[in-house]
Design an enzyme around this catalytic site. Structure first.
Site, PDB file in Angstrom:
ATOM      1  N   ARG A  26       0.865  -1.123   0.033  1.00 16.69           N
ATOM      2  CA  ARG A  26       0.081   0.053  -0.034  1.00 16.69           C
ATOM      3  C   ARG A  26       0.835   1.202  -0.065  1.00 16.69           C
ATOM      4  O   ARG A  26       1.916   1.258   0.815  1.00 16.69           O
ATOM      5  CB  ARG A  26      -0.893   0.098   1.023  1.00 16.69           C
ATOM      6  N   GLU A  55      -3.943   7.386  -4.766  1.00 15.55           N
ATOM      7  CA  GLU A  55      -4.394   6.864  -5.744  1.00 15.55           C
ATOM      8  C   GLU A  55      -5.691   7.051  -6.542  1.00 15.55           C
ATOM      9  O   GLU A  55      -6.514   7.191  -5.929  1.00 15.55           O
ATOM     10  CB  GLU A  55      -4.375   5.334  -5.790  1.00 15.55           C
ATOM     11  N   HIS A  94      -1.403   0.236  -9.758  1.00 15.94           N
ATOM     12  CA  HIS A  94      -1.725  -0.704  -8.726  1.00 15.94           C
ATOM     13  C   HIS A  94      -2.324  -2.022  -9.428  1.00 15.94           C
ATOM     14  O   HIS A  94      -3.592  -2.179  -9.510  1.00 15.94           O
ATOM     15  CB  HIS A  94      -2.895  -0.023  -8.004  1.00 15.94           C
TER      16      HIS A  94
HETATM   17  C1  GLV Z   1      -4.746  -5.211  -3.887  1.00 15.89           C
HETATM   18  O1  GLV Z   1      -4.004  -4.216  -3.717  1.00 15.89           O
HETATM   19  C2  GLV Z   1      -5.402  -5.930  -2.923  1.00 15.89           C
HETATM   20  O2  GLV Z   1      -5.507  -5.859  -1.793  1.00 15.89           O
HETATM   21  O3  GLV Z   1      -6.082  -7.086  -3.383  1.00 15.89           O
END
Ligand code: GLV
Length: 336
Positions: free
Chosen positions: A243, A272, A291
């Site tokens: 994260r 983000e 991401h």
């Molecule tokens: C992606 O970042 C997830 O948490 O699946």
């Protein structure tokens, strides 16, 4: 015979892969946000008024404002393993079940952390640009686009849970020395992979690659800060696909710009989508992605199916397979 039992209503904040979506549509009266971009918060607040189930993504902030607008809401089924976008305490207090999609994405996510690691260490993105912009035709030089060796280097895994373990396992194939840090004892890291448990500062000081695999919590916010970045070798790389807020991005930018560390591979950001004027995007020694670490066809498809399975189980009165707030069962027990 006509079945007059109405199907529960579910709102889905984005078009999911077909495998899960078809199951949801079969069992529920489902409405899907049709656009590619996420729904604005006010749309979510509006759409949840009448629903019993909500399917969320990590870009959706699911908090008291949403819960206040949703008197019938019983379950939030999230398409992700992480759920820091959902106010879990608030959901539990209100008797709302929350589920996620763990495990299926472990290897896919570790693969992508490796893609970032290899890309930044061996300058893959810069090399791609070199060819496309015609620079190759101007010159090929023995010292151009030199990177750092991955095999035989030292990797430091911060957070040795499922994804951290999978990352480390891949490192054994590159003959790497593996260090790890975790607040939980992880004997399997030592036993299976020959990894060495060290304190966080030692990990930052000794690693050639520091790879972050912790969830975002109060305790991990800005875990990678100016001081820790200051411990890293000038040739070392930071990889983060956990994260964004685990890393202090300003401190990272300074360290990279001043070449106090070698580079970074980032799939996650403090904000983000990251703004286009994020100064990190100006640096050549940074490889970035939007991401997408779990974005393989196979995994996303299975994740969507898990989202559906969690919903179906719940509305059949059974414990959803991936319940993240089991305390909710104390005040709002299931029927089976
Ligand atoms: C992606 O970042 C997830 O948490 O699946």
């Amino acid at each position: 015979m006509v079945n007059y039992m109405a199907k529960p209503k579910v709102y889905i904040t984005r078009e999911l892969p077909e495998r899960g979506l078809s199951i949801i549509k079969k069992h529920f009266e489902a409405e899907v946000w049709p656009e590619y971009a996420p729904p604005p918060k006010k749309v979510i607040v509006e759409k949840v008024r009448n629903v019993e189930g909500l399917v969320s993504l990590l870009s959706d902030k699911i908090d008291s404002e949403v819960f206040n607008a949703a008197p019938k809401l019983k379950i939030v089924s999230q398409l992700a393993v992480g759920f820091d976008n959902i106010d879990i305490a608030e959901a539990t207090k209100r008797g709302i079940y929350v589920t996620n999609t763990p495990e299926v994405l472990t290897d896919t996510t570790a693969d992508f952390a490796w893609a970032l690691l290899m890309a930044v260490a061996r300058r893959v993105v810069e090399a791609d640009k070199y060819v496309r912009t015609g620079l190759w035709r101007v010159s090929w030089h023995p010292s151009m686009l030199q990177g750092r060796d991955v095999y035989g280097a030292t990797i430091g895994i911060v957070g040795a849970g499922r994804i951290g373990y999978a990352m480390a396992k891949r490192a054994t194939g590159f003959n790497m020395k593996i260090l790890f840090y975790d607040v939980i004892p992880r004997p399997e890291m030592e036993k299976d992979l020959g990894a060495k448990k060290v304190d966080l500062d030692t990990l930052f000081r000794e690693s050639d690659f520091v790879s972050i695999h912790v969830p975002l919590m109060k305790e991990t916010h800005h875990l990678v800060n100016r001081e820790r970045l200051g411990l890293m070798k000038t040739t070392a790389y930071l990889i983060n696909n956990s994260r964004g807020p685990v890393v202090d991005e300003n401190a990272l930018y300074e360290a990279l710009k001043e070449r106090r560390i070698g580079g970074a591979g980032l799939d996650v950001f403090e904000q983000e989508p990251t703004p286009l004027d994020n100064p990190l995007l100006k640096l050549d020694n940074v490889v970035v992605a939007p991401h997408i670490s779990s974005a393989s066809y196979e995994t996303r498809s299975r994740m969507s199916e898990m989202v559906a399975e969690n919903l179906v189980a719940f509305f059949e009165g059974k414990r959803p397979p991936n319940l993240v707030n089991p305390d909710v069962m104390k005040t709002h027990p299931l029927t089976k």
